[in-house]
Write an enzyme that holds these catalytic residues in place. Structure first.
Site, mmCIF file in Angstrom:
data_model
loop_
_atom_site.group_PDB
_atom_site.id
_atom_site.type_symbol
_atom_site.label_atom_id
_atom_site.label_comp_id
_atom_site.label_asym_id
_atom_site.label_seq_id
_atom_site.Cartn_x
_atom_site.Cartn_y
_atom_site.Cartn_z
ATOM 1 N NE ARG A 206 -2.744 -1.496 3.373
ATOM 2 C CZ ARG A 206 -2.990 -2.770 3.670
ATOM 3 N NH1 ARG A 206 -3.644 -3.539 2.828
ATOM 4 N NH2 ARG A 206 -2.607 -3.286 4.825
ATOM 5 C CG PHE A 225 -10.270 -8.755 -6.348
ATOM 6 C CD1 PHE A 225 -11.275 -9.723 -6.352
ATOM 7 C CD2 PHE A 225 -9.554 -8.544 -7.512
ATOM 8 C CE1 PHE A 225 -11.543 -10.468 -7.499
ATOM 9 C CE2 PHE A 225 -9.812 -9.283 -8.665
ATOM 10 C CZ PHE A 225 -10.802 -10.249 -8.657
ATOM 11 C CG ASP A 259 -14.549 -6.752 -2.076
ATOM 12 O OD1 ASP A 259 -13.310 -6.850 -2.037
ATOM 13 O OD2 ASP A 259 -15.307 -7.618 -1.581
ATOM 14 C CB CYS A 349 -2.686 -14.142 -1.743
ATOM 15 S SG CYS A 349 -4.434 -14.342 -2.014
HETATM 16 N N1 SAH Z 1 -6.673 -5.666 -1.487
HETATM 17 C C1 SAH Z 1 -7.328 -5.909 -0.222
HETATM 18 C C2 SAH Z 1 -7.477 -7.379 0.082
HETATM 19 C C3 SAH Z 1 -8.222 -8.180 -0.958
HETATM 20 S S1 SAH Z 1 -8.800 -9.736 -0.401
HETATM 21 C C4 SAH Z 1 -6.571 -5.178 0.890
HETATM 22 O O1 SAH Z 1 -5.432 -4.709 0.673
HETATM 23 O O2 SAH Z 1 -7.109 -5.055 1.992
HETATM 24 C C5 SAH Z 1 -9.832 -10.254 -1.709
HETATM 25 C C6 SAH Z 1 -11.173 -9.553 -1.800
HETATM 26 O O3 SAH Z 1 -11.811 -10.012 -2.990
HETATM 27 C C7 SAH Z 1 -12.162 -9.833 -0.693
HETATM 28 O O4 SAH Z 1 -12.535 -8.608 -0.102
HETATM 29 C C8 SAH Z 1 -13.389 -10.490 -1.386
HETATM 30 O O5 SAH Z 1 -14.624 -10.021 -0.850
HETATM 31 C C9 SAH Z 1 -13.219 -10.032 -2.791
HETATM 32 N N2 SAH Z 1 -13.768 -10.886 -3.875
HETATM 33 C C10 SAH Z 1 -13.662 -12.223 -4.013
HETATM 34 N N3 SAH Z 1 -14.163 -12.620 -5.211
HETATM 35 C C11 SAH Z 1 -14.597 -11.499 -5.850
HETATM 36 C C12 SAH Z 1 -15.169 -11.238 -7.116
HETATM 37 N N4 SAH Z 1 -15.409 -12.218 -7.993
HETATM 38 N N5 SAH Z 1 -15.465 -9.971 -7.454
HETATM 39 C C13 SAH Z 1 -15.237 -8.959 -6.573
HETATM 40 N N6 SAH Z 1 -14.665 -9.144 -5.370
HETATM 41 C C14 SAH Z 1 -14.344 -10.391 -4.998
#
Ligand code: SAH
Length: 406
Positions: A206, A225, A259, A349
């Site tokens: 970040r 996401f 998300d 991840c």
């Molecule tokens: N980048 C974030 C962490 C992401 S974790 C950070 O730094 O805090 C992955 C995220 O993807 C989760 O919040 C989950 O709700 C979302 N997610 C999973 N599948 C998805 C999809 N098909 N479309 C949109 N969001 C999705």
């Protein structure tokens, strides 16, 4: 003391100090859930002390490779103490810190995060479940804190034959906390959020995003996401911190965040406000990223920077092939939506996708999108998410910063 005897030739990974014993390697023996057993080779040679998980494919996890080591309260306190002190070697720019990162800290199945003055723990294996109270006491004694919240609700608990458990293990109080990370604030709910409430592993990434936003003169940013908007806030903060350019004032910029979790988006919106950003600077979409990317393309929308941080698509190497296709697809759309000169921050991840494979996937995605691009940064988990040398699975988070040349 009970023993777990391996089949002939199955001692190799333990001799390399990998901490897992798979069920297929076991000739005989075992113990009750979480019981400490002596793990030995077919010839009866001592290999390790480990905790048994009778119903799991990972039949035992190693506590120690030292035959003279006793697995007792003293062992847990000493091991936890080492893990906690290793976090003081670095200047972690946050009051949210991962204190214990499972296998890599010598404590398979245990995750402990510190959020301000509260600890949150996940006990994910029979061994950690059995020693839970001992571990909790040691954690409070070592940190001087009084509150520990348990988030043992990960699906891996089922593989261990353990029920999902959440709630206060020690002390009580609010489950919401505001993290001070780098130069911004991020609120989280350790009872309701994903995992222990937040993705601490992306902390330094970040910051990298913030730096790029500060220098990049971005106007349109896309955070896919986004969860609770960590990268969104970092981008907005970076754009706000831009030095005024000779040819005009700093750009204010706009971030679109996607998300599929409504509560996460709500928290994201609150996080942007918490940092003083106006509602018109952000758009929060409750949608499927794959669908949105295609739609944006049809609408002719383009971005100066894009984050792709999907959930784990390949938990193990067995899922790698299908996951590779999904990552490629996602990154292809990412490249298509990027302006020339734009930056893609793309992550995986998945423990089952290695660094080299991930780079190949991203390269194929660029090729299929018809863009030329170069890598400027290779990113990983923050230093409080260490990778045990005998445990390559610990290197789950990998990221690439890729600039679209033309
Ligand atoms: N980048 C974030 C962490 C992401 S974790 C950070 O730094 O805090 C992955 C995220 O993807 C989760 O919040 C989950 O709700 C979302 N997610 C999973 N599948 C998805 C999809 N098909 N479309 C949109 N969001 C999705």
């Amino acid at each position: 003391m009970k023993t777990l005897k391996l089949k002939p030739g199955k001692e190799k990974s333990l001799l390399r100090r990998h901490p897992w014993v798979f069920d297929g390697a076991v000739a005989k023996g075992g113990g009750d859930p979480g019981e400490t057993v002596r793990i030995e080779s077919a010839e009866g040679q001592f290999l390790a002390w480990g905790a048994v998980s009778p119903t799991s494919k990972i039949r035992a996890r190693v506590w120690s490779f030292d035959e003279s080591q006793r697995i007792d309260a003293h062992f847990f306190k000493a091991t936890l103490s080492l893990a906690i002190s290793a976090r003081t070697f670095f200047d972690i720019k946050s009051n949210g810190v991962r204190l214990v990162h499972g296998e890599s800290d010598g404590l398979p199945g245990l995750v402990v995060d510190r959020y301000g003055d509260t600890l949150v723990a996940q006990f994910l294996s029979c061994g950690t479940e059995r020693w839970k109270q001992t571990i909790a006491d040691a954690l409070l004694a070592l940190t001087g804190l009084s509150r520990l919240y348990e988030r043992s609700d990960a699906s891996v608990r089922e593989l261990e034959g353990l029920p999902r458990v959440t709630g206060w293990l020690r002390g009580e109080g609010p489950t919401t906390v505001v993290l001070q990370e780098h130069g911004w604030q991020l609120a989280l709910d350790m009872a309701e959020g994903h995992k222990t409430g937040f993705y601490l592993d992306q902390r330094d990434n970040r910051q990298a995003f913030f730096e790029a936003a500060r220098h990049g003169r971005w106007q349109q940013v896309l955070n896919c996401f986004c969860y609770t908007g960590g990268f969104t806030v970092a981008a907005l903060a970076g754009m706000r911190a831009q030095a005024p350019h000779a040819d005009g004032p700093a750009e204010q910029g706009h971030v679109t965040s996607i998300d599929s979790s409504g509560p996460a988006l709500e928290q994201g919106r609150a996080n942007a406000a918490l940092n003083g950003f106006e509602a018109h600077q952000t758009t929060w979409l409750d949608a499927d990223v794959n669908t949105s990317l295609r739609q944006f393309h049809r609408e002719g929308r383009r971005f100066d920077a894009i984050v792709l941080d999907p959930p784990k698509l390949a938990p193990t190497a067995a899922h790698a092939e299908r996951a590779a296709r999904a990552y490629k697809d996602l990154n292809r759309w990412g490249f298509k939506l990027l302006n020339p000169g734009g930056m893609l921050f793309t992550y995986s991840c998945s423990g089952g996708i290695g660094v080299e494979l991930f780079q190949k996937i991203v390269a194929s995605a660029a090729l299929e999108a018809g863009v030329d691009a170069f890598i400027t940064h290779r990113l990983g988990g923050a230093p409080d998410h260490p990778v045990g040398l005998p445990f390559p699975e610990g290197e789950y988070l990998k990221g690439l910063v890729v600039v679209r040349r033309c």
